[in-house]
Design an enzyme around this catalytic site. Structure first.
Site, PDB file in Angstrom:
ATOM      1  N   CYS A 279      41.996   0.403  52.963  1.00  0.00           N
ATOM      2  CA  CYS A 279      40.820  -0.235  52.368  1.00  0.00           C
ATOM      3  C   CYS A 279      40.656  -1.534  53.132  1.00  0.00           C
ATOM      4  O   CYS A 279      41.644  -2.252  53.349  1.00  0.00           O
ATOM      5  CB  CYS A 279      41.064  -0.518  50.880  1.00  0.00           C
ATOM      6  SG  CYS A 279      39.766  -1.540  50.136  1.00  0.00           S
TER       7      CYS A 279
ATOM      8  N   ASP B 172      30.057  -2.922  54.640  1.00  0.00           N
ATOM      9  CA  ASP B 172      31.094  -2.680  53.629  1.00  0.00           C
ATOM     10  C   ASP B 172      30.463  -2.920  52.266  1.00  0.00           C
ATOM     11  O   ASP B 172      29.339  -3.430  52.165  1.00  0.00           O
ATOM     12  CB  ASP B 172      32.271  -3.650  53.843  1.00  0.00           C
ATOM     13  CG  ASP B 172      33.369  -3.464  52.796  1.00  0.00           C
ATOM     14  OD1 ASP B 172      33.694  -2.305  52.463  1.00  0.00           O
ATOM     15  OD2 ASP B 172      33.895  -4.468  52.284  1.00  0.00           O
ATOM     16  N   SER B 173      31.208  -2.594  51.220  1.00  0.00           N
ATOM     17  CA  SER B 173      30.720  -2.861  49.871  1.00  0.00           C
ATOM     18  C   SER B 173      30.696  -4.365  49.574  1.00  0.00           C
ATOM     19  O   SER B 173      30.012  -4.787  48.651  1.00  0.00           O
ATOM     20  CB  SER B 173      31.628  -2.161  48.857  1.00  0.00           C
ATOM     21  OG  SER B 173      32.952  -2.628  49.019  1.00  0.00           O
TER      22      SER B 173
ATOM     23  N   GLU C 198      37.869  -9.869  45.902  1.00  0.00           N
ATOM     24  CA  GLU C 198      36.492 -10.340  45.697  1.00  0.00           C
ATOM     25  C   GLU C 198      36.468 -11.612  44.848  1.00  0.00           C
ATOM     26  O   GLU C 198      35.520 -12.382  44.893  1.00  0.00           O
ATOM     27  CB  GLU C 198      35.628  -9.243  45.057  1.00  0.00           C
ATOM     28  CG  GLU C 198      35.338  -8.051  45.977  1.00  0.00           C
ATOM     29  CD  GLU C 198      34.288  -8.339  47.073  1.00  0.00           C
ATOM     30  OE1 GLU C 198      33.356  -9.116  46.829  1.00  0.00           O
ATOM     31  OE2 GLU C 198      34.436  -7.781  48.177  1.00  0.00           O
TER      32      GLU C 198
ATOM     33  N   HIS D 239      39.540  -4.263  52.349  1.00  0.00           N
ATOM     34  CA  HIS D 239      39.875  -5.482  51.594  1.00  0.00           C
ATOM     35  C   HIS D 239      41.386  -5.789  51.676  1.00  0.00           C
ATOM     36  O   HIS D 239      41.796  -6.930  51.505  1.00  0.00           O
ATOM     37  CB  HIS D 239      39.529  -5.320  50.108  1.00  0.00           C
ATOM     38  CG  HIS D 239      38.077  -5.463  49.781  1.00  0.00           C
ATOM     39  ND1 HIS D 239      37.138  -4.543  50.163  1.00  0.00           N
ATOM     40  CD2 HIS D 239      37.408  -6.429  49.088  1.00  0.00           C
ATOM     41  CE1 HIS D 239      35.950  -4.926  49.707  1.00  0.00           C
ATOM     42  NE2 HIS D 239      36.092  -6.072  49.059  1.00  0.00           N
TER      43      HIS D 239
ATOM     44  N   CYS E 250      34.253   0.390  55.743  1.00  0.00           N
ATOM     45  CA  CYS E 250      34.654   0.603  54.356  1.00  0.00           C
ATOM     46  C   CYS E 250      35.314   1.977  54.331  1.00  0.00           C
ATOM     47  O   CYS E 250      34.701   2.970  54.740  1.00  0.00           O
ATOM     48  CB  CYS E 250      33.412   0.583  53.477  1.00  0.00           C
ATOM     49  SG  CYS E 250      33.713   1.103  51.781  1.00  0.00           S
TER      50      CYS E 250
END
Ligand code: DGL
Length: 267
Positions: free
Chosen positions: A187, A12-13, A155, A189, A75
């Site tokens: 997403c 993932d990012s 994040e 996240h 992701c």
């Protein structure tokens, strides 16, 4: 390592793919796993398709060199924009998170139901969800909404702060009158903001988190490909492209994941 004890690669990012990692760990405890978070270049959701494809291919190649047996693109942004490009260079099976999320949503949505897809700006601009949902079920109504502040909030570790609830209200309150049946957290996240999102949309709207769906799809893919590891206690390795301590602290705080030492690989 040559056989089924080769690891599964997950990338993932940043932190978001850890929601997929956690679901995989719970469902497939015998598997060895390498997780890569591209913390030097997060977020992907505001980048161009060319940049996301380049970053994704670099990470995929790096994981192929680590002898993985299967790759999960954990992701949605990379799954929307780079999945085909990764598959073209991959020596191993590759799975994204969009198809499992679409299947999970369609399994619970009634005929002519309405689905809201939330995601990064890049995922929403790609229309990957609308196309996949409507190709499988032309009767469903699909609305897509980009929520670009959600990723930086996660994040930053601010999932339970009032600012997260405020952002959720700002992005989503207008959809309460749309008679939605489900919202897809498009997403990886966003499951960390599930409570805030669920509170805005209310209990009638089912929240589809593709992390569990992706883990189930992985289990059946491994089983069909005779790739399941028969071992009992799989090992994990965590890797990032920058700031390993921060990654480790947030993984523990937000997801109760103990990463141990996190390796750094810079591109
Ligand atoms: N977690 C990722 C996704 O599922 C990427 C978020 C980002 O880096 O913008 O889209």
């Amino acid at each position: 390592m040559k056989g089924n004890d080769r690891p599964i690669g997950i990338f993932d990012s940043g932190l978001g793919g850890l929601t997929v990692y956690k679901a995989v760990r719970e469902l497939l405890p015998g598997e060895n796993v390498i997780y890569f978070g591209d913390t030097a270049r997060v977020p992907y959701g505001t980048k161009s398709p060319e940049a996301v494809i380049k970053f994704s291919k670099e990470i995929a190649r790096y994981l192929f060199d680590r002898n993985i047996k299967f790759l999960i693109v954990a992701c949605n942004t990379a799954s929307s924009l780079a999945l085909e490009a990764i598959r073209r260079i991959s020596p191993v099976p590759v799975m994204g998170v969009i198809a499992p999320g679409v299947d999970a949503a369609l399994a619970i949505v009634p005929r002519k139901g309405r689905i809201l897809v939330t995601g990064t700006a890049a995922t929403v601009a790609s229309r990957a969800y609308s196309r996949a949902l409507r190709a499988a079920r032309p009767d469903v109504g699909v609305i897509e909404k980009a929520c670009p502040l959600f990723v930086p909030l996660v994040e930053e570790g601010w999932c339970a702060k009032p600012l997260a609830a405020l952002a959720a209200r700002e992005y989503l309150a207008g959809f309460k009158k749309k008679k939605l049946d489900a919202v897809i957290l498009g997403c990886t996240h966003y499951p960390l903001l599930k409570a805030a999102i669920g509170r805005v949309l209310g209990p009638r709207v089912r929240v589809v988190d593709s992390a569990h769906a992706a883990a189930l799809a992985l289990r059946s893919a491994l089983s069909c490909g005779c790739l399941l590891n028969k071992g009992r206690a799989g090992k994990e390795a965590f890797m990032v492209s920058d700031a390993p301590e921060r990654f480790s602290q947030l993984a523990l705080r937000l997801l109760r994941i103990k990463t141990g030492k996190v390796e750094v690989k810079r591109f």
